[in-house]
Design an enzyme around this catalytic site. Sequence first.
Site, PDB file in Angstrom:
ATOM      1  N   ASN A 119       0.869  -1.190   0.000  1.00 56.90           N
ATOM      2  CA  ASN A 119       0.000   0.000   0.000  1.00 56.90           C
ATOM      3  C   ASN A 119       0.902   1.236   0.000  1.00 56.90           C
ATOM      4  OD1 ASN A 119      -1.830   2.041   0.468  1.00 56.90           O
ATOM      5  ND2 ASN A 119      -2.229   1.462   2.604  1.00 56.90           N
ATOM      6  N   TRP A 120       0.975   1.881  -1.149  1.00 62.74           N
ATOM      7  CA  TRP A 120       1.889   3.036  -1.270  1.00 62.74           C
ATOM      8  C   TRP A 120       1.297   4.306  -0.667  1.00 62.74           C
ATOM      9  CZ3 TRP A 120       5.405   3.488  -6.196  1.00 62.74           C
ATOM     10  CH2 TRP A 120       6.215   2.350  -6.283  1.00 62.74           C
ATOM     11  N   LYS A 121       0.024   4.268  -0.310  1.00 66.72           N
ATOM     12  CA  LYS A 121      -0.636   5.454   0.263  1.00 66.72           C
ATOM     13  C   LYS A 121      -0.419   6.653  -0.683  1.00 66.72           C
ATOM     14  CE  LYS A 121       0.166   3.455   4.764  1.00 66.72           C
ATOM     15  NZ  LYS A 121       0.110   3.628   6.194  1.00 66.72           N
ATOM     16  N   HIS A 128      -9.490   1.080   5.037  1.00 68.77           N
ATOM     17  CA  HIS A 128      -8.211   1.321   5.719  1.00 68.77           C
ATOM     18  C   HIS A 128      -8.455   2.281   6.875  1.00 68.77           C
ATOM     19  CE1 HIS A 128      -4.123   2.569   6.557  1.00 68.77           C
ATOM     20  NE2 HIS A 128      -3.708   1.514   5.880  1.00 68.77           N
ATOM     21  N   GLU A 146      -6.849   4.682   7.976  1.00 69.30           N
ATOM     22  CA  GLU A 146      -6.600   6.102   7.666  1.00 69.30           C
ATOM     23  C   GLU A 146      -7.819   6.724   6.995  1.00 69.30           C
ATOM     24  OE1 GLU A 146      -2.861   5.640   5.605  1.00 69.30           O
ATOM     25  OE2 GLU A 146      -1.896   5.065   7.495  1.00 69.30           O
ATOM     26  N   GLU A 178      -5.356  -4.911  10.732  1.00 65.65           N
ATOM     27  CA  GLU A 178      -4.331  -3.884  10.881  1.00 65.65           C
ATOM     28  C   GLU A 178      -4.580  -3.098  12.172  1.00 65.65           C
ATOM     29  OE1 GLU A 178      -2.369  -2.708   6.956  1.00 65.65           O
ATOM     30  OE2 GLU A 178      -4.195  -1.531   7.105  1.00 65.65           O
ATOM     31  N   GLY A 226       2.646   2.168  10.660  1.00 60.18           N
ATOM     32  CA  GLY A 226       3.654   3.212  10.508  1.00 60.18           C
ATOM     33  C   GLY A 226       4.406   3.563  11.777  1.00 60.18           C
ATOM     34  N   SER A 264       3.409  -2.253  10.261  1.00 60.32           N
ATOM     35  CA  SER A 264       4.861  -2.291  10.519  1.00 60.32           C
ATOM     36  C   SER A 264       5.515  -3.628  10.174  1.00 60.32           C
ATOM     37  CB  SER A 264       5.164  -1.889  11.961  1.00 60.32           C
ATOM     38  OG  SER A 264       4.819  -0.522  12.165  1.00 60.32           O
ATOM     39  N   GLY A 273       2.806  -1.299   4.242  1.00 59.72           N
ATOM     40  CA  GLY A 273       2.844   0.116   3.880  1.00 59.72           C
ATOM     41  C   GLY A 273       4.260   0.549   3.545  1.00 59.72           C
ATOM     42  N   GLY A 274       4.921   1.196   4.494  1.00 60.91           N
ATOM     43  CA  GLY A 274       6.233   1.795   4.251  1.00 60.91           C
ATOM     44  C   GLY A 274       7.244   0.870   3.597  1.00 60.91           C
TER      45      GLY A 274
HETATM   46  C1  PEP Z   1      -0.788   0.182   6.106  1.00 64.20           C
HETATM   47  O1  PEP Z   1      -0.969   1.371   6.172  1.00 64.20           O
HETATM   48  O2  PEP Z   1      -1.613  -0.548   5.553  1.00 64.20           O
HETATM   49  C2  PEP Z   1       0.418  -0.363   6.697  1.00 64.20           C
HETATM   50  C3  PEP Z   1       0.426  -1.611   7.008  1.00 64.20           C
HETATM   51  O3  PEP Z   1       1.457   0.521   6.915  1.00 64.20           O
HETATM   52  P1  PEP Z   1       2.901   0.173   7.537  1.00 64.20           P
HETATM   53  O4  PEP Z   1       3.349  -1.156   6.964  1.00 64.20           O
HETATM   54  O5  PEP Z   1       3.783   1.297   7.100  1.00 64.20           O
HETATM   55  O6  PEP Z   1       2.722   0.091   9.005  1.00 64.20           O
END
Ligand code: PEP
Length: 253
Positions: free
Chosen positions: A16-18, A99, A101, A169, A175, A214, A235-236
């Site tokens: 997920n590049w957001k 999600h 967010e 999640e 993050g 994470s 994500g990241g």
């Molecule tokens: C996400 O936002 O779906 C996610 C899992 O982010 P991260 O891996 O950066 O925690």
Amino acid sequence: MMQPRSNQARPYIVGNWKMNGALADIAILAAIADAVGSDDSIDIGICPPATLIASFAMQCGAMDIGAQDCHAATCGAHTGCLSAAMLKEVGAAFAIVGHSERRAGQYESDADVAAKAHALHAAGMGAIVCVGETLAQRDCGDAIAIVTAQLAASLPALAATDWLSVAYEPVWAIGTGRVPGLADIAAMHAALRATLVEKLGEAGKGVRILYGGSVNPDNASGILAIADVGGALVGGASLKPESFLPIIAAAPR
Ligand code: PEP
């Protein structure tokens, strides 16, 4: 056009590049696609910003490109929004919905999420329905009851295994570099599985439940080895081949 290539028996790793990425980052996608090759023991998806879906879909090799959201309606007066069919037309095979967010920032309810998942199914696309507890909910000891209720209310009536995935999640893990203990992840995934079976019957046994929050190259193999963890939403660490590829490699198959 695009149909999800997923097979519920395989692990599923989704990036997920957001709100990150530009056209030039197609080089990153190409590097990941080259390294993955035609590995059919795993399903891999990448969800770039909507502006990049069309170009990424032409360079994604054996991977699927997904969207990070969609509107529940097929068309109409919804300024700034994109329908499932619009996303499919430019190459998205699936979308993430619910999600945290978006639940927090755009005030999306469980009913909104269920309607979006329903719209994706109607358009012939896959859906990843996200659920997860806040830190306060975890600290109160209510996480399992809250997240299973969230899932039950976020599932569309038409749910079945071949197009639906769930992502657990924890909001406090996204993050932050913080990850629940493996036993906590296992307990949550077992509870989500029970909810899926309660809601969907036998079909609920086949729905993949991804863990997200994470995930990185160091913790991926431990998380992905847990029973009922069918993959990861990343994500990241999905933004760079050097961190995304080791996570893909860590998936048991
Ligand atoms: C996400 O936002 O779906 C996610 C899992 O982010 P991260 O891996 O950066 O925690």
